[in-house]
Design a protein around this motif. Structure first.
Motif, PDB file in Angstrom:
ATOM      1  N   LYS A  68       0.804  -1.214   0.000  1.00  0.00           N
ATOM      2  CA  LYS A  68       0.000   0.000   0.000  1.00  0.00           C
ATOM      3  C   LYS A  68       0.841   1.271   0.000  1.00  0.00           C
ATOM      4  CE  LYS A  68      -3.703  -2.416   2.455  1.00  0.00           C
ATOM      5  NZ  LYS A  68      -4.403  -2.750   1.216  1.00  0.00           N
ATOM      6  N   ALA A  69       2.157   1.132   0.015  1.00  0.00           N
ATOM      7  CA  ALA A  69       3.026   2.312   0.012  1.00  0.00           C
ATOM      8  C   ALA A  69       2.906   3.049  -1.315  1.00  0.00           C
ATOM      9  CB  ALA A  69       4.474   1.907   0.239  1.00  0.00           C
ATOM     10  N   PRO A  70       2.726   4.385  -1.294  1.00  0.00           N
ATOM     11  CA  PRO A  70       2.691   5.148  -2.553  1.00  0.00           C
ATOM     12  C   PRO A  70       4.034   5.073  -3.263  1.00  0.00           C
ATOM     13  CG  PRO A  70       2.737   6.620  -0.641  1.00  0.00           C
ATOM     14  CD  PRO A  70       2.544   5.244  -0.113  1.00  0.00           C
ATOM     15  N   ALA A  71       4.024   5.284  -4.569  1.00  0.00           N
ATOM     16  CA  ALA A  71       5.231   5.100  -5.381  1.00  0.00           C
ATOM     17  C   ALA A  71       6.382   5.974  -4.910  1.00  0.00           C
ATOM     18  CB  ALA A  71       4.907   5.378  -6.844  1.00  0.00           C
ATOM     19  N   TRP A  72       6.106   7.232  -4.513  1.00  0.00           N
ATOM     20  CA  TRP A  72       7.201   8.125  -4.101  1.00  0.00           C
ATOM     21  C   TRP A  72       7.884   7.619  -2.838  1.00  0.00           C
ATOM     22  CZ3 TRP A  72       7.441  10.385   0.637  1.00  0.00           C
ATOM     23  CH2 TRP A  72       6.243  10.494   1.372  1.00  0.00           C
ATOM     24  N   LEU A  73       7.116   6.996  -1.927  1.00  0.00           N
ATOM     25  CA  LEU A  73       7.713   6.458  -0.714  1.00  0.00           C
ATOM     26  C   LEU A  73       8.511   5.196  -1.026  1.00  0.00           C
ATOM     27  CD1 LEU A  73       8.097   6.526   2.329  1.00  0.00           C
ATOM     28  CD2 LEU A  73       5.896   5.356   2.590  1.00  0.00           C
ATOM     29  N   ALA A  74       7.981   4.361  -1.910  1.00  0.00           N
ATOM     30  CA  ALA A  74       8.683   3.137  -2.295  1.00  0.00           C
ATOM     31  C   ALA A  74      10.014   3.450  -2.969  1.00  0.00           C
ATOM     32  CB  ALA A  74       7.807   2.300  -3.222  1.00  0.00           C
ATOM     33  N   SER A  75      10.121   4.640  -3.585  1.00  0.00           N
ATOM     34  CA  SER A  75      11.353   5.003  -4.294  1.00  0.00           C
ATOM     35  C   SER A  75      12.475   5.412  -3.346  1.00  0.00           C
ATOM     36  CB  SER A  75      11.068   6.141  -5.281  1.00  0.00           C
ATOM     37  OG  SER A  75      10.781   7.342  -4.592  1.00  0.00           O
ATOM     38  N   ILE A  76      12.144   5.761  -2.086  1.00  0.00           N
ATOM     39  CA  ILE A  76      13.179   6.207  -1.153  1.00  0.00           C
ATOM     40  C   ILE A  76      13.322   5.291   0.053  1.00  0.00           C
ATOM     41  CG2 ILE A  76      12.881   8.617  -1.824  1.00  0.00           C
ATOM     42  CD1 ILE A  76      11.352   9.031   0.813  1.00  0.00           C
ATOM     43  N   ALA A  77      12.483   4.287   0.144  1.00  0.00           N
ATOM     44  CA  ALA A  77      12.512   3.411   1.317  1.00  0.00           C
ATOM     45  C   ALA A  77      12.309   1.967   0.876  1.00  0.00           C
ATOM     46  CB  ALA A  77      11.420   3.812   2.303  1.00  0.00           C
ATOM     47  N   PRO A  78      12.787   0.990   1.648  1.00  0.00           N
ATOM     48  CA  PRO A  78      12.596  -0.421   1.298  1.00  0.00           C
ATOM     49  C   PRO A  78      11.137  -0.833   1.445  1.00  0.00           C
ATOM     50  CG  PRO A  78      13.580  -0.231   3.467  1.00  0.00           C
ATOM     51  CD  PRO A  78      13.567   1.148   2.889  1.00  0.00           C
ATOM     52  N   THR A  79      10.843  -2.020   0.998  1.00  0.00           N
ATOM     53  CA  THR A  79       9.456  -2.487   0.975  1.00  0.00           C
ATOM     54  C   THR A  79       8.866  -2.635   2.371  1.00  0.00           C
ATOM     55  OG1 THR A  79      10.246  -4.787   0.902  1.00  0.00           O
ATOM     56  CG2 THR A  79       9.754  -3.710  -1.204  1.00  0.00           C
ATOM     57  N   ASP A  80       9.711  -2.756   3.392  1.00  0.00           N
ATOM     58  CA  ASP A  80       9.172  -2.910   4.746  1.00  0.00           C
ATOM     59  C   ASP A  80       8.994  -1.576   5.463  1.00  0.00           C
ATOM     60  OD1 ASP A  80      11.783  -2.241   5.153  1.00  0.00           O
ATOM     61  OD2 ASP A  80      12.246  -3.898   6.530  1.00  0.00           O
ATOM     62  N   ALA A  81       9.056  -0.453   4.728  1.00  0.00           N
ATOM     63  CA  ALA A  81       8.902   0.857   5.357  1.00  0.00           C
ATOM     64  C   ALA A  81       7.502   1.053   5.922  1.00  0.00           C
ATOM     65  CB  ALA A  81       9.216   1.970   4.358  1.00  0.00           C
ATOM     66  N   LEU A  82       6.525   0.310   5.426  1.00  0.00           N
ATOM     67  CA  LEU A  82       5.171   0.414   5.965  1.00  0.00           C
ATOM     68  C   LEU A  82       4.828  -0.767   6.863  1.00  0.00           C
ATOM     69  CD1 LEU A  82       2.734   2.025   3.374  1.00  0.00           C
ATOM     70  CD2 LEU A  82       3.620   2.929   5.499  1.00  0.00           C
ATOM     71  N   THR A 148     -12.792   8.682  -3.594  1.00  0.00           N
ATOM     72  CA  THR A 148     -12.156   8.001  -4.733  1.00  0.00           C
ATOM     73  C   THR A 148     -10.679   8.366  -4.860  1.00  0.00           C
ATOM     74  OG1 THR A 148     -12.884   9.786  -6.210  1.00  0.00           O
ATOM     75  CG2 THR A 148     -14.317   7.840  -6.032  1.00  0.00           C
ATOM     76  N   ASP A 149     -10.029   8.839  -3.766  1.00  0.00           N
ATOM     77  CA  ASP A 149      -8.628   9.217  -3.856  1.00  0.00           C
ATOM     78  C   ASP A 149      -7.724   7.989  -3.754  1.00  0.00           C
ATOM     79  OD1 ASP A 149      -8.881   8.533  -1.220  1.00  0.00           O
ATOM     80  OD2 ASP A 149      -8.374  10.503  -0.414  1.00  0.00           O
ATOM     81  N   TYR A 150      -6.398   8.211  -3.804  1.00  0.00           N
ATOM     82  CA  TYR A 150      -5.444   7.104  -3.797  1.00  0.00           C
ATOM     83  C   TYR A 150      -5.610   6.222  -2.566  1.00  0.00           C
ATOM     84  CZ  TYR A 150      -1.228   4.448  -2.930  1.00  0.00           C
ATOM     85  OH  TYR A 150      -0.367   3.419  -2.635  1.00  0.00           O
ATOM     86  N   LEU A 206       5.433  13.031   4.035  1.00  0.00           N
ATOM     87  CA  LEU A 206       5.066  11.803   4.722  1.00  0.00           C
ATOM     88  C   LEU A 206       3.916  12.050   5.684  1.00  0.00           C
ATOM     89  CD1 LEU A 206       5.650   8.817   5.332  1.00  0.00           C
ATOM     90  CD2 LEU A 206       7.353   9.573   7.006  1.00  0.00           C
ATOM     91  N   GLU A 207       3.975  13.170   6.415  1.00  0.00           N
ATOM     92  CA  GLU A 207       2.895  13.511   7.337  1.00  0.00           C
ATOM     93  C   GLU A 207       1.564  13.660   6.614  1.00  0.00           C
ATOM     94  OE1 GLU A 207       5.744  16.010  10.471  1.00  0.00           O
ATOM     95  OE2 GLU A 207       4.377  17.042   9.104  1.00  0.00           O
ATOM     96  N   GLN A 208       1.581  14.381   5.481  1.00  0.00           N
ATOM     97  CA  GLN A 208       0.356  14.602   4.735  1.00  0.00           C
ATOM     98  C   GLN A 208      -0.183  13.296   4.136  1.00  0.00           C
ATOM     99  OE1 GLN A 208      -1.430  17.620   4.517  1.00  0.00           O
ATOM    100  NE2 GLN A 208       0.029  17.963   6.183  1.00  0.00           N
ATOM    101  N   GLY A 213      -4.090   8.892   4.645  1.00  0.00           N
ATOM    102  CA  GLY A 213      -4.366   7.481   4.850  1.00  0.00           C
ATOM    103  C   GLY A 213      -5.274   7.238   6.045  1.00  0.00           C
ATOM    104  N   GLU A 214      -5.031   7.948   7.148  1.00  0.00           N
ATOM    105  CA  GLU A 214      -5.902   7.814   8.316  1.00  0.00           C
ATOM    106  C   GLU A 214      -7.314   8.277   7.986  1.00  0.00           C
ATOM    107  OE1 GLU A 214      -5.434   6.389  11.194  1.00  0.00           O
ATOM    108  OE2 GLU A 214      -3.384   5.854  10.688  1.00  0.00           O
ATOM    109  N   ARG A 215      -7.428   9.374   7.254  1.00  0.00           N
ATOM    110  CA  ARG A 215      -8.750   9.878   6.867  1.00  0.00           C
ATOM    111  C   ARG A 215      -9.514   8.831   6.055  1.00  0.00           C
ATOM    112  NH1 ARG A 215     -11.172  12.279   2.461  1.00  0.00           N
ATOM    113  NH2 ARG A 215     -12.743  13.882   2.939  1.00  0.00           N
TER     114      ARG A 215
END
Length: 285
Positions: A68-82, A148-150, A206-208, A213-215
């Protein structure tokens, strides 16, 4: 920069009904989202008592949400970042949840919830000071409106159309424009989210992202609380606790982890209860 946002979710049910609906919803959504690689692992689920909350239920869980990690996060962190670690103290009608991420060690997310028998009009249920009130954002969520957002796509979206929905057991519904003003019974979950990711360059993003995601999770989970009303309505807290114990065993079995339930004598006992009183919608995805 610390983000402080209060979500107010108005629900067409009583405080007592919401407690049952919320526990039922958590069990069912966890079952639906857990498989051999991802999902929820329950480490502890036990009663607690302290000077802050009084008596309640403590849970410790691990959420594996890599896909479920967005692409921008996956590009800077490993797959276990979430991979998230959650501790929760549920002393209904007050609850507190603390979420941490082992990969981002400075990151913290806290959700403090107060439940009130009103339609979202209480202005400071969390007792914030003037500085906190000035920093706080407030959003009232309408469960009758699907998103209907990401993050809504990533978390999953139910297909309930509450403009046409009517509960067979309670007669509640449909939820039309302005339903919150004329609803009875009615209650509101006031969720105060405090999030801090003090990382230069991407911390604010990341905060936003996690606020969004919480919303999305609040919307989907509360839509399910009402949409599944004919499944949980009439259940007692004892029945819910039995199902919760059973569900924890099944979750850990699904994700291939050892069962660690400090208040259960044996998981086989839970399964024997289930054989006597089947609830397929809870234990099957």
């Amino acid at each position: 920069m610390v983000q402080l946002k209060e979500f107010r979710i108005v629900m067409p049910m009583s405080l007592e009904e919401y407690q049952v609906s919320q526990m039922y919803m958590v069990m069912k959504m966890q079952q639906q989202s857990t498989n051999g690689a991802e999902g929820v692992e329950v480490l502890e689920n036990r009663p607690f008592q302290d000077d802050v909350f009084g008596k309640g239920q403590y849970t410790s869980k691990v959420y594996r949400l890599q896909s479920k990690a967005p692409a921008w996060l996956a590009s800077i962190a490993p797959t276990d970042a979430l991979v998230m670690q959650e501790e929760a103290w549920n002393a209904y009608p007050r609850c507190k949840t603390v979420i941490k991420c082992p990969y981002f060690t400075k990151f913290s997310l806290t959700i403090e919830t107060v439940h009130r028998a009103d339609n979202g009009t209480s202005e400071n249920v969390h007792g914030l000071n003037e500085e906190q009130l000035a920093a706080r954002q407030v959003e009232t969520i309408d469960i009758a409106t699907a998103e209907t957002d990401y993050w809504s796509y990533a978390i999953g979206s139910s297909n309930f159309d509450f403009s046409k929905f009517k509960s067979a057991k309670t007669g509640r519904g449909p939820l039309l424009d302005g339903w919150q003003e004329n609803c009875s019974p009615v209650m509101t979950a006031y969720k105060l989210v405090t999030i801090d990711a003090p990382y230069w360059g991407f911390g604010y993003r990341l905060e936003q992202a996690l606020l969004a995601g919480e919303r999305a999770l609040f919307i989907e989970s509360h839509r399910n609380c009402f949409g599944w009303i004919d499944e949980w309505f009439g259940m007692t807290m004892q029945q819910i606790r039995e199902l919760e114990q059973q569900g924890d065993c099944l979750l850990n079995e699904k994700i291939s982890k050892p069962i660690l339930l400090t208040d259960a004598a044996d998981c086989e006992q839970s399964f024997s209860h289930n054989s006597e009183r089947q609830v397929p919608q809870v234990v099957h995805t």
